[in-house]
Structure formats: C-alpha cells, structure tokens
Design an enzyme around this catalytic site. Sequence first.
Site, PDB file in Angstrom:
ATOM      1  N   PRO A 125      19.833  35.886  26.933  1.00 46.11           N
ATOM      2  CG  PRO A 125      21.140  37.252  28.331  1.00 46.11           C
ATOM      3  CD  PRO A 125      20.184  36.081  28.358  1.00 46.11           C
ATOM      4  CE  LYS A 126      22.048  29.930  25.584  1.00 49.06           C
ATOM      5  NZ  LYS A 126      21.974  28.506  25.208  1.00 49.06           N
TER       6      LYS A 126
END
Length: 255
Positions: A125-126
Amino acid sequence: MTERRWGLNRPTEADIVAGGFSTPWDAPFIPPFPFQFRNAQILTAFYRTDPAAMAFLAPPPVEAVGDVVAIHIYKMNDTDWIGPYHEANVMFGASIAGREGAYSPYLFLHSDGGVAHGREVHGQPKKYANPSLEFRGDLIVGGVERNGIEVVTITTPYKQERADPAAMRAHFEFGTNLNLKSVNHIDGRPAIRQITSRKLTDMVVHECWRGPCTVELRPNAQAPVFRLPVIEPLEAFFWRADFTLVAGEIVHDYL
C-alpha cells in the site's frame, strides 16, 4: 523481422506476456527481479500498541499476532534502477495458514518508481511521502512527512550499544512481508485479489546498534499511522546493510 528504432527492438507479443515486462516499453518503469540495494541505512523502532487496532487493519484471513509494531525508516543510498531515496514501512506480526510474518498496512516513500513497483508487483500500500533519516549530534532521528504533517517521528541515541542483528527478530518475524494485492480490470471487475509474500535475500549487515527510542505519531487521514497508537516504546535498532529484492509468492488467492 523485429522493427528496430532508436537503438531499441520493438517488443513482440511474446515479450509483452513475458514476466518482468513494464510500460512504457521503450523506457521501462518497473525494475525486473532481482535488483539490489547497497549500503542501505535503516532505523527500526519497535513499540507496543493495542492488539485490537492491529486486528482491525489485518485483512482476513491474515491474523494479527502479538501487540508490537515496527516502523522501518530506510535511507536507500544505492539501488538498482531507482537510485537513492527514502522509504518507511509500518508493520506488525501476522500469520496466515501457519505462515509467520509481518503485515504492512502502510508504506511511504519519495520515489515514483518505488511506489509503482511496490503497488503493481507486491501489492504493497505504498504512497508518496517524504521519509527522512538524519544524524543530529548524538541523536538519530527518523520521520515521515506527508501533506506538510510530520506523521511519524522516531528518535534513538547515536550508536551507543552494538547489537547482534538477530536480536531484531525477537519481537516478530519481520523478514517475511505479507501484503494485500488488489488490482481491478478496466471495466471495474476484480482482476487480482491476493495475499502476497516476499523476503529479502543476500542480506549482509555491516553494522547494528540498539538503544531506547521514542515514537510519536500525528493524525493524517491520508497517512493514518495513528490507527496503531503508541502504548509503550520498546527499543530501536540502527543498522546498515546490503540486500537483494527477488520474486515473491502468492500465499492466498481470494478469486
């Protein structure tokens, strides 16, 4: 015959469906495996949190384990393809189907290639932000800024006690990183829904230090690390290492 322009071979259909292909084809954005990180400087802080908060963020069938969170602040000094950048990984102990590891609900970095690779390949989930790692006199300071808000601030004394790198695994097995990969088709239908796993290889730790730490979190709706509140700071490690990122595996496929 393959068309050749500007010193490049035009890709064939076989090239496009092969592993590691990335667009734009004449200037690929996503690094193929493996790629190396050299002389990375890392500040890892552990703190105790509310197990219910961990459970809320763990996607089923991943189960949160224990009550400890780790925040890694990386200064990546020399990385294949991507170059130098900073990154932050927030994770806690987790398990799935008997496999122990660490689930990452939040990651932040200021490399567009790193954001794209993490999301497209690993399902991490960058988000784009500004992590930092600095030496301020006798203090090591790590942080994450997004939207002008310092959402994470970590401090630890500068290199006071040498440590065995294995001591960092006492809280949970953070070397195995679990992620939720979610990709849709263009028509909105789910294309990929998986729990993925990856490990770093060829790990060489050049130095490792441990000490007490402070961890401060500030609310931000787009970087909600505050959902894992600090109940008790435990300890921090500052370490410097080389490692390689290789292909991972699919450990659960929802579809």
